[in-house]
Design an enzyme around this catalytic site. Structure first.
Site, short mmCIF file in Angstrom:
data_model
loop_
_atom_site.label_atom_id
_atom_site.label_comp_id
_atom_site.label_asym_id
_atom_site.label_seq_id
_atom_site.Cartn_x
_atom_site.Cartn_y
_atom_site.Cartn_z
N ASP A 444 0.83 -1.21 0.00
CA ASP A 444 0.00 0.00 0.00
C ASP A 444 0.86 1.27 0.00
O ASP A 444 2.08 1.22 0.22
CB ASP A 444 -0.90 -0.03 1.24
CG ASP A 444 -2.26 0.60 0.99
OD1 ASP A 444 -2.37 1.46 0.11
OD2 ASP A 444 -3.22 0.24 1.70
N ASP A 502 -11.10 1.81 -2.76
CA ASP A 502 -11.67 1.52 -1.44
C ASP A 502 -13.19 1.67 -1.48
O ASP A 502 -13.87 1.37 -0.50
CB ASP A 502 -11.09 2.46 -0.37
CG ASP A 502 -9.71 2.01 0.09
OD1 ASP A 502 -9.35 0.84 -0.18
OD2 ASP A 502 -9.00 2.82 0.70
C1 GLA Z 1 -5.82 1.65 2.19
C2 GLA Z 1 -6.26 0.49 1.32
C3 GLA Z 1 -7.26 -0.35 2.06
C4 GLA Z 1 -6.67 -0.83 3.35
C5 GLA Z 1 -6.21 0.36 4.18
C6 GLA Z 1 -5.47 -0.11 5.42
O1 GLA Z 1 -6.84 2.57 2.35
O2 GLA Z 1 -6.80 0.94 0.11
O3 GLA Z 1 -7.67 -1.44 1.26
O4 GLA Z 1 -5.60 -1.70 3.08
O5 GLA Z 1 -5.35 1.18 3.44
O6 GLA Z 1 -5.05 0.94 6.19
#
Ligand code: GLA
Length: 697
Positions: A444, A502
């Site tokens: 990420d 997300d």
């Molecule tokens: C980002 C990702 C999510 C998750 C969060 C965790 O927002 O897109 O899928 O992994 O971080 O903090």
């Protein structure tokens, strides 16, 4: 006098350059396929134009500013504060069946430019550009275009995307500019507007027909895409990485390679261009063992439990996931030292002693014992000020001396240009991968860069990824940046999936997924069934609709299956089985996108001989009866048997009448499906009809 030409020819397109002896090659044609024999030189076709320089300077592969070219330049460079006027008058062009290599040099400034254009299997052109400083002084490079391409006067519209976290890839269609159109990305990552790319359409071009030129840059940092009108009456598209002022200084003998760019020239509309980009990206992907295996069904823990987990809770979640058919469990954020919320811990990549006193290995073993693969979330490029790493090495964070650190989500960015930072991250991640049976990393990157890390930051990330991939070639990696903030061809050689957004609301996902697939193929598009109501939007949607929308990518779950009622739980298991039954047709094949009447959208995957068709009704229909859906891609497939497999969504409320036609398969001629259209059942809002089509034996 016939011109001396270098050309590349795909099934649909030709790229033709004229090669004068002492100047960079001149653009003669980028468009539909043709035979370029016996054409006159460009000079013979151009009469003097009033108020023009006596020496004509047409658009070349390497236009340089200052001595007669007034359009956008391919490079900007300085020596000791002096702007350099470059004249490439020593030229070598090698032309092969699938490659043109151009070597340009300017003895006065010592700048050499090596350009390549490769015709790839599938039809896309790949552009490479490398500048070398052969002078005896340091050269400061400000700009080197990855590609500059003429767009014909018949160009009518630019398709591009913009976005934010939770709302990626909003498509915009704008007319060709009178002056210039620019998309400059300055956030340090390619961002939620998607890949740095655009499509230029001729008048009347659509998904299926007409001329479409689609260009994407393989770069995950700052970039500039621009379309500028030349006063001759055509346009020039330029694309390249944006460099920080003073960042790239080339000592004598040093080189700088611009990121590669990929161009699709399609006479079959946007779908033709999309197919070329998918083929190019599939050649760029590096699968463990050399080929993609069927994409496993994921359960990603994030929205099921956020930061609130421990070994027993995760095992219970994994058991529930395995029971309904999930094949890979990804433990998301919250597992590492001090990570009880998003305020601490980034940088300290060891298991949290409170949540995981036994470490992660017993957990991973238990998940593997369930028959699932174990995946782990990491965010290596980040550091929380509240972490052991920051306490030991505050200087490792990107910072501007004398300025307060600029946090986002309580975190700073590590300076990946520093060898010791990359070594630390490599050693830490390598230890995790050696000690624990981890076969997947979700990688990420949850913020924009301030201060900027520049070009070196992106190269540092690529280098770290490459090193880990070499040491652990069986491990797959998912690219993520707050959802789809870094879904681009630059990352493609290092990853096997992107987390698309997300926002898992299925209505929102439909356009996001269509935008994603303009450049990247469906097998790398993470698509999950989320909870209802959606955590991002608060909207509720049926399980069937959510599952049918996720079916179009690499399918997974982002919920706690134990919280479903028994009917939904059984239905979800059926959808998982359905995905497994059809995934070979959904991935690594062609896809086609299109629009129907009354707001209906469709996507098909497979081949014209066998495909799955998704007819998507995102909102309520207004027509009394659904109108037939034209499927141009099956025009020549002959007799084609169509069967309605399932309708996801729309089960509740008034009875949905399904015509008796759909009690079994029905055979049409492909020309009927292409020109008259497939009769559709009435579809309620938020539903997807999934058909199987197969050429009749
Ligand atoms: C980002 C990702 C999510 C998750 C969060 C965790 O927002 O897109 O899928 O992994 O971080 O903090």
């Amino acid at each position: 006098m016939p011109a001396l030409l270098a050309s590349l020819h795909s099934d649909q397109a030709s790229l033709v350059l004229e090669c004068p002896p002492n100047a960079p090659p001149l653009w003669r044609h980028v468009g539909a396929r043709l035979e370029p024999s016996g054409i006159p030189t460009l000079a013979e076709t151009r009469t003097p134009a009033s108020f023009s320089l006596d020496q004509d300077t047409p658009f070349s592969t390497a236009p340089a500013a200052g001595l007669g070219w007034f359009g956008p330049a391919c490079l900007a460079a300085r020596q000791e504060g002096r702007n350099l006027l470059v004249v490439f008058d020593q030229v070598g062009v090698q032309s092969e069946a699938n490659r043109i290599a151009i070597h340009l040099s300017d003895p006065q400034t010592g700048i050499e430019l090596h350009q390549t254009i490769d015709l790839l299997a599938g039809g896309a052109f790949r552009f490479g550009s490398r500048l070398t400083n052969t002078s005896s002084e340091t050269l400061e490079l400000e700009w080197l275009a990855s590609a500059m391409i003429p767009l014909a006067a018949s160009s009518a519209a630019i398709v591009s995307w913009h976005g934010r976290h939770n709302a990626e890839l909003n498509e915009a269609v704008e007319p060709m500019p009178v002056h210039a159109w620019t998309r400059e990305i300055r956030r340090g990552i390619s961002g939620h507007g998607g890949a740095p790319g655009l499509i230029v359409l001729d008048a009347g071009a659509n998904h299926h027909n007409g001329m479409a030129n689609a260009l994407q840059l393989a770069w995950s940092g700052n970039s500039r895409l621009s379309v500028e009108r030349d006063d001759e009456g055509f346009w020039i598209v330029s694309v390249g990485a944006v460099l920080e002022p003073g960042e790239v200084k080339l000592a004598p003998g040093e080189s700088f390679a611009a990121p590669e760019a990929f161009l699709a020239v399609s006479t079959h509309g946007r779908n033709g261009a999309m197919a070329q980009h998918h083929a190019a990206m599939r050649q760029r992907l590096v699968w463990p063992g050399g080929q993609m295996r069927p994409r496993p069904v994921h359960l990603n823990s994030w929205e099921a439990c956020y930061f609130d987990h421990d070994e027993e809770r995760i095992v219970a979640l994994a058991e529930a996931a395995a029971t309904i058919g999930a094949e890979r469990f990804v433990l998301d954020d919250g597992w590492f030292k001090g990570r009880k919320d998003d305020a601490a811990g980034l940088g300290d990549w060891t298991a949290d002693p409170i949540k995981y006193p036994r470490g992660l290995r017993p957990l991973a073993d238990r998940i593997c014992a369930l028959g699932m693969e174990f995946g782990l979330w990491v965010e290596p490029e980040m550091i929380n000020p509240d972490s052991d790493l920051y306490r030991a090495h505050p200087e490792w964070a990107l910072h501007s001396p004398g300025r307060q650190p600029v946090t986002a989500r309580n975190q700073l960015v590590l300076d990946l240009s520093r060898t010791e930072v990359r070594d630390y991250l490599y050693e830490t991640l390598d230890a995790l991968l050696r000690d624990i049976p981890i076969s997947y990393l979700k990688w990420d990157h949850n913020r924009d860069l301030a201060p900027p890390g520049g070009h070196a930051q992106v190269l540092g990330t690529y280098e770290l990824l490459a090193r880990l991939r070499t040491a652990h070639p069986a491990v797959e990696i998912e690219g993520c940046a707050g959802g789809g903030g870094r879904s681009d061809a630059g990352l493609v050689p290092y990853v096997h999936r992107f987390w698309t957004s997300d926002n898992i609301d299925a209505v929102s996902r439909v356009p996001i997924q269509r935008g994603f697939q303009a450049f990247l193929p469906p097998e790398v598009m993470g698509a999950h069934v989320g909870a209802s109501p959606s955590h991002a939007t608060g909207r509720s949607q049926s399980l069937g609709f959510r599952a049918a929308v996720a079916m179009m990518g690499h399918f997974g779950l982002e919920l706690d299956p134990r919280q479903l009622d028994p009917a939904d739980s059984a239905e979800l298991a059926e959808w998982i089985a359905f995905y497994k039954r059809w995934r070979n047709l959904l991935h690594q094949q062609s896809i086609w996108l299109g629009d129907g009447a009354d707001g209906l959208l469709w996507q098909a995957a497979g081949t014209p001989q066998e495909f799955l068709l998704f007819a998507i009704q995102p909102g309520p229909a207004r027509n009394r009866r659904p109108q037939p859906l034209r499927l141009p891609f099956v025009k020549a497939a002959g007799a084609c048997t169509i069967e309605l497999l399932r309708i996801g969504g729309g089960a509740k409320g008034h009875a949905a009448h399904r015509p008796p036609l759909y009690d079994g398969p029905y055979t049409y001629d492909g020309s009927w499906l292409a020109h008259a259209g497939l009769p559709l059942p009435p579809l309620k809002a938020e539903s997807v009809a999934i058909f199987h089509g197969k050429a009749a034996a």
